[in-house]
Enzyme design. Structure first.
Site, PDB file in Angstrom:
ATOM      1  N   ASP A 230      -2.477  -7.518  -4.812  1.00  0.00           N
ATOM      2  CA  ASP A 230      -3.801  -7.321  -4.211  1.00  0.00           C
ATOM      3  C   ASP A 230      -3.871  -8.228  -2.988  1.00  0.00           C
ATOM      4  OD1 ASP A 230      -6.391  -7.257  -3.366  1.00  0.00           O
ATOM      5  OD2 ASP A 230      -7.282  -7.553  -5.341  1.00  0.00           O
ATOM      6  N   LEU A 231      -3.837  -7.615  -1.825  1.00  0.00           N
ATOM      7  CA  LEU A 231      -3.777  -8.409  -0.589  1.00  0.00           C
ATOM      8  C   LEU A 231      -5.059  -9.169  -0.292  1.00  0.00           C
ATOM      9  CD1 LEU A 231      -1.733  -5.806   1.320  1.00  0.00           C
ATOM     10  CD2 LEU A 231      -1.117  -8.219   1.273  1.00  0.00           C
TER      11      LEU A 231
ATOM     12  N   TYR B 238     -22.187  -8.929  11.648  1.00  0.00           N
ATOM     13  CA  TYR B 238     -21.068  -8.087  11.171  1.00  0.00           C
ATOM     14  C   TYR B 238     -21.216  -6.645  11.642  1.00  0.00           C
ATOM     15  CZ  TYR B 238     -17.833  -5.789   7.895  1.00  0.00           C
ATOM     16  OH  TYR B 238     -16.806  -5.058   7.342  1.00  0.00           O
TER      17      TYR B 238
ATOM     18  N   GLY C 252       0.828  -1.213   0.000  1.00  0.00           N
ATOM     19  CA  GLY C 252       0.000   0.000   0.000  1.00  0.00           C
ATOM     20  C   GLY C 252       0.855   1.252   0.000  1.00  0.00           C
ATOM     21  N   GLY C 253       1.990   1.185  -0.673  1.00  0.00           N
ATOM     22  CA  GLY C 253       2.933   2.304  -0.652  1.00  0.00           C
ATOM     23  C   GLY C 253       2.649   3.381  -1.685  1.00  0.00           C
TER      24      GLY C 253
ATOM     25  N   SER D 285      -0.032   5.411  -1.590  1.00  0.00           N
ATOM     26  CA  SER D 285      -0.818   6.534  -1.052  1.00  0.00           C
ATOM     27  C   SER D 285      -0.650   6.633   0.457  1.00  0.00           C
ATOM     28  CB  SER D 285      -2.308   6.360  -1.398  1.00  0.00           C
ATOM     29  OG  SER D 285      -2.850   5.314  -0.614  1.00  0.00           O
TER      30      SER D 285
ATOM     31  N   ILE E 217       0.042   7.081   4.313  1.00  0.00           N
ATOM     32  CA  ILE E 217       1.200   6.846   5.178  1.00  0.00           C
ATOM     33  C   ILE E 217       2.254   6.007   4.450  1.00  0.00           C
ATOM     34  CG2 ILE E 217       1.917   5.732   7.332  1.00  0.00           C
ATOM     35  CD1 ILE E 217      -1.057   6.205   8.286  1.00  0.00           C
ATOM     36  N   GLY E 218       1.785   5.048   3.665  1.00  0.00           N
ATOM     37  CA  GLY E 218       2.703   4.173   2.933  1.00  0.00           C
ATOM     38  C   GLY E 218       3.554   4.947   1.940  1.00  0.00           C
TER      39      GLY E 218
HETATM   40  N1  LIG Z   1      -4.958   7.002   8.749  1.00  0.00           N
HETATM   41  C1  LIG Z   1      -5.132   6.689  10.012  1.00  0.00           C
HETATM   42  O1  LIG Z   1      -5.642   7.497  10.814  1.00  0.00           O
HETATM   43  C2  LIG Z   1      -4.719   5.344  10.537  1.00  0.00           C
HETATM   44  C3  LIG Z   1      -4.870   5.085  11.895  1.00  0.00           C
HETATM   45  C4  LIG Z   1      -4.493   3.837  12.393  1.00  0.00           C
HETATM   46  C5  LIG Z   1      -3.979   2.892  11.548  1.00  0.00           C
HETATM   47  N2  LIG Z   1      -3.848   3.161  10.218  1.00  0.00           N
HETATM   48  C6  LIG Z   1      -3.321   2.097   9.344  1.00  0.00           C
HETATM   49  O2  LIG Z   1      -2.300   2.625   8.519  1.00  0.00           O
HETATM   50  C7  LIG Z   1      -2.248   1.887   7.288  1.00  0.00           C
HETATM   51  C8  LIG Z   1      -2.150   2.849   6.125  1.00  0.00           C
HETATM   52  O3  LIG Z   1      -3.350   3.590   6.052  1.00  0.00           O
HETATM   53  P1  LIG Z   1      -3.482   5.030   5.394  1.00  0.00           P
HETATM   54  O4  LIG Z   1      -4.105   5.899   6.396  1.00  0.00           O
HETATM   55  O5  LIG Z   1      -2.223   5.438   4.755  1.00  0.00           O
HETATM   56  O6  LIG Z   1      -4.606   4.736   4.302  1.00  0.00           O
HETATM   57  P2  LIG Z   1      -4.583   4.781   2.718  1.00  0.00           P
HETATM   58  O7  LIG Z   1      -4.045   6.079   2.229  1.00  0.00           O
HETATM   59  O8  LIG Z   1      -5.942   4.377   2.256  1.00  0.00           O
HETATM   60  O9  LIG Z   1      -3.518   3.671   2.366  1.00  0.00           O
HETATM   61  C9  LIG Z   1      -3.832   2.324   2.418  1.00  0.00           C
HETATM   62  C10 LIG Z   1      -3.171   1.672   1.248  1.00  0.00           C
HETATM   63  O10 LIG Z   1      -3.531   0.293   1.245  1.00  0.00           O
HETATM   64  C11 LIG Z   1      -3.864  -0.068  -0.068  1.00  0.00           C
HETATM   65  N3  LIG Z   1      -4.739  -1.231  -0.126  1.00  0.00           N
HETATM   66  C12 LIG Z   1      -6.013  -1.345   0.323  1.00  0.00           C
HETATM   67  N4  LIG Z   1      -6.489  -2.550   0.014  1.00  0.00           N
HETATM   68  C13 LIG Z   1      -5.512  -3.210  -0.646  1.00  0.00           C
HETATM   69  C14 LIG Z   1      -5.407  -4.482  -1.236  1.00  0.00           C
HETATM   70  N5  LIG Z   1      -6.439  -5.350  -1.250  1.00  0.00           N
HETATM   71  N6  LIG Z   1      -4.257  -4.834  -1.818  1.00  0.00           N
HETATM   72  C15 LIG Z   1      -3.216  -3.974  -1.860  1.00  0.00           C
HETATM   73  N7  LIG Z   1      -3.254  -2.739  -1.333  1.00  0.00           N
HETATM   74  C16 LIG Z   1      -4.395  -2.363  -0.734  1.00  0.00           C
HETATM   75  C17 LIG Z   1      -4.553   1.158  -0.621  1.00  0.00           C
HETATM   76  O11 LIG Z   1      -4.606   1.072  -2.014  1.00  0.00           O
HETATM   77  P3  LIG Z   1      -5.764   1.837  -2.842  1.00  0.00           P
HETATM   78  O12 LIG Z   1      -5.296   3.249  -2.932  1.00  0.00           O
HETATM   79  O13 LIG Z   1      -5.800   1.110  -4.135  1.00  0.00           O
HETATM   80  O14 LIG Z   1      -7.026   1.713  -2.042  1.00  0.00           O
HETATM   81  C18 LIG Z   1      -3.651   2.249  -0.097  1.00  0.00           C
HETATM   82  O15 LIG Z   1      -2.535   2.444  -0.925  1.00  0.00           O
HETATM   83  C19 LIG Z   1      -3.473   0.993   7.281  1.00  0.00           C
HETATM   84  O16 LIG Z   1      -3.094  -0.322   7.626  1.00  0.00           O
HETATM   85  C20 LIG Z   1      -4.359   1.558   8.373  1.00  0.00           C
HETATM   86  O17 LIG Z   1      -5.183   0.593   8.983  1.00  0.00           O
HETATM   87  C21 LIG Z   1      -4.189   4.367   9.694  1.00  0.00           C
END
Ligand SMILES: NC(=O)c1ccc[n+]([C@@H]2O[C@H](COP(=O)([O-])OP(=O)(O)OC[C@H]3O[C@@H](n4cnc5c(N)ncnc54)[C@H](OP(=O)(O)O)[C@@H]3O)[C@@H](O)[C@H]2O)c1
Length: 324
Positions: free
Chosen positions: A93-94, A197, A41-42, A44, A46-47
């Site tokens: 795709d995870l 759910y 997920g790098g 977009s 945080i990644g």
């Molecule tokens: N943001 C917060 O406040 C927060 C807080 C606590 C924990 N986290 C954790 O931090 C991590 C990063 O989140 P983020 O905030 O940076 O969100 P984000 O911008 O949505 O990044 C998540 C990344 O995961 C990718 N992804 C989603 N489903 C996938 C799949 N099936 N296969 C491959 N890649 C996939 C997304 O790709 P697409 O762009 O294609 O969807 C995106 O690049 C996550 O694990 C999240 O749970 C975030």
């Protein structure tokens, strides 16, 4: 220790860093030019910032992404500011065991070392849906995909650590939400039960699974004497695409809780700290918040649950379509 006070004030903890620290700051003196890393997920959020900063420190970084176009754009932005950056993108795709296996095969075929695996990708609060393998989507993506990926890349990581003498590191992006799973923790008796759910509790469950994965994997690696550490992080509250299934609620929530939010460079700090900081050499099975160690929930510290989740996950990844 970190808490609401340190989060809001940015006061630094015993690591010397705090909620206001950025990924660049926590890796300032680090030379990562001998490191090869995968960041899921790098492309977009945080990644993407994690990839940028690891590359800034000299690492060769592979963006593992389901959106190659977005990854190419992220790569271009990184190269625009750092022409020496060594960044590649590979499809993953995870939520698909087949895709995870193909990714691992393709990566291994490249004959690259692997020092660092950052299990960052995630989805949050999605409506009930089964993955193509027949598993509830948040559990499938956030936990199972990373569980399988890590297992498939583990020999490569062990070999790299042995050949280079450089400690391998695995970092799982968990969340403070791990403290709010289903009442029983992991719903082993109904992982796909739509009638019970809750998108919120299922997210908490998947993030609890990220921590339990750390617990059991680090135990196994320690028993083997492998030179690989495994830790998890909560990055903070950061407005990213993660909020897509709850965008309106999150915007309102943010108005009332604005003091608790971080920007993306701050959000990537704890990941980069766990990934690269020299003070964490040999440190495994820990959970970090704002770059400081924090205690996980009682479920996340439950060894029996960690082992049960490991066996449960192995069974699920072995079968391609299971529902209950
Ligand atoms: N943001 C917060 O406040 C927060 C807080 C606590 C924990 N986290 C954790 O931090 C991590 C990063 O989140 P983020 O905030 O940076 O969100 P984000 O911008 O949505 O990044 C998540 C990344 O995961 C990718 N992804 C989603 N489903 C996938 C799949 N099936 N296969 C491959 N890649 C996939 C997304 O790709 P697409 O762009 O294609 O969807 C995106 O690049 C996550 O694990 C999240 O749970 C975030």
């Amino acid at each position: 220790m970190v808490g609401i006070f340190t989060l809001v004030t940015g006061l630094r903890g015993s690591s010397g860093f705090g909620s206001a620290s950025t990924a660049e700051e926590v890796t300032k003196a680090v030379d990562a030019s001998n490191i090869t890393a995968i960041v899921t997920g790098g492309a977009s959020g945080i990644g993407a910032e994690t990839v940028r900063v690891l590359a800034l420190r000299g690492a060769h970084v592979i963006i593992a992404t389901r959106n190659l176009k977005a990854a190419e754009e992220a790569k271009k932005m990184i190269l625009d500011s750092n022409s020496n950056a060594h960044v590649d993108a590979m499809e993953l795709d995870l939520s698909s065991f087949k895709s995870v296996r193909t990714f691992a095969d393709n990566f291994i075929a490249k004959n690259l070392p692997l020092n660092l695996l950052i299990n960052n990708a995630g989805v949050m609060f999605c409506p009930f849906r089964l993955s193509e393998d027949g598993v509830e989507m948040q559990f499938a993506t956030n936990h199972l995909g990373h569980f399988l990926l890590t297992n498939l890349l583990l020999d490569k990581m062990k070999m790299t650590a042995k050949d280079t003498g450089i400690e391998g590191r695995i970092v799982n992006l968990s969340s403070i939400a791990h403290v709010h799973p289903y009442p029983e923790g992991i719903r082993f008796d109904g992982i796909n039960d739509e009638s019970r759910y809750s998108s919120r509790l299922a997210y908490g469950q998947s993030k609890l699974a990220n921590n339990l994965h750390v617990k059991e994997l680090s135990r196994r690696l320690k028993n083997e004497g492998a030179n690989i550490t495994v830790n998890s992080v909560h990055p903070g509250l950061i407005m990213t695409n993660l909020m897509r299934h709850s965008a309106f609620f999150m915007r309102i929530f943010q108005i009332f809780t604005f003091l608790f939010w971080k920007n993306v460079p701050q959000g990537a700090a704890t990941t980069c700290y766990a990934a690269l900081h020299p003070s964490l050499k040999g440190v495994s099975n820990k959970y970090f918040v704002d770059c400081n160690e924090m205690k996980t929930s009682a479920f996340a510290r439950d060894q029996t649950m960690a082992e049960k989740l490991w066996d449960f996950s192995e069974d699920l990844v072995r079968s391609s379509a299971k529902s209950n």
